[in-house]
Design a protein around this motif. Sequence first.
Motif: not given
Length: 409
Positions: A60-61, A63-64, A67-68, A206, A241-242, A245, A248-249
Amino acid sequence: MMNKSKDSNNIPDLNGPKASPRSIAMGAAFLMAMAAVGPGFLTQTATFTGQMGADFGFAILICIVFDIIVQMNVWRIIVVSGKKAQVIANDIFPGLGYLLSFLVAVGGLFFNIGNVGGAGLGLNVLFGISPENGAVIAGALAIIIFVVKNALTVMDRTVQILAVVKVAILLYIIFIMAVPYQAAVHHTFLPTKIDFYSIVTIVGGTVGGYISFSGGHRLIEGGMKGKQNIKYVNEGALTGIGIASFIRVLLFLAGLSVVVTGYKLDPTNPAASIFKYAAGNFGYKFFGLLLFAAGMTSILGSTFTSTSFLDFAVKSKNDLQKSRKVLIISFIVISTVIFYIVGSPAKVLVFVGAANGFVLPIALAILLIASVSKKIVGDYHHPKWLIFSGWFVVAFMAFASIKTVIGLF
């Protein structure tokens, strides 16, 4: 040449003609986030949380961060150039836009198969009908919505409300469950296992395929063009993205709190089983409603954006409206038929994210080449950190995608 006609770019603007740059940017952010947070997003997150536990936090980290990088590159280049992605690709090399359109449309079709399946799963949870029959009902409803005038605006408002409810339910589940925050944080930064398939899948789910361009094209349709709008482009990209994300978290933590108790998630509907375990039958049924709504809105978003890549041969507005309606109906029917034949909705929802992960490095590479072309961006200087990080994402996703394919055999 592609999109010579101005009319061929005319997709209805949800903001209206007098929307401010910030409202256009926020509209694009929400469109991008809700395109990402569909049934595939929910199923992928639940599936990998069940398989990997706290180690999924690392994916996930990554991915974020990716994504940015992807959205900041894509949105900036599209807005500065004032052109859709397929037109930019054709400017780089004649015919490249057609290839990109094909890849995005095919990727969007894969996504739509998962979206139809997700909506079918939602109806399965709510009413007990088979996911396949539920998918047929969802596909029929989507076609009806597309032929009713102004229905997209109503649907957009509905999605906003359901998104708030979705976050509220996730927060409630986290509140009533014992979340292992320490393990989650530790394994996010120091994982004991790194799974390339999970990274490719959730990045592809995403910002892969059509989702990469949903926000950028939305900005163009809202009239936002030129480097003077970079400030709003940045705000929109980071907000989108925020939102995605954050959800997702929340879902990861909710799933992890269930998994650590020893409970095994149902592989046929892993996300729903999280809600059922945490909040009983009420949570299970309400999740079915949210999953159905997410599936429906994702069907609309995927179909709408993907078919917008196929309008390059249309010469007039009237022809565009007629051909778009045929494309939309065909797109939904094909997606529904394929899902009905293939079945296994949860597996399809995970696979489509991985499939779109293959499209991402190609699409991003095209726009990165455009970022240094004066013919396309004029005197705009694209930040070097975005260029370098963008090419790193291209290389990593290409490598991870190839490694994933090799691992399947």
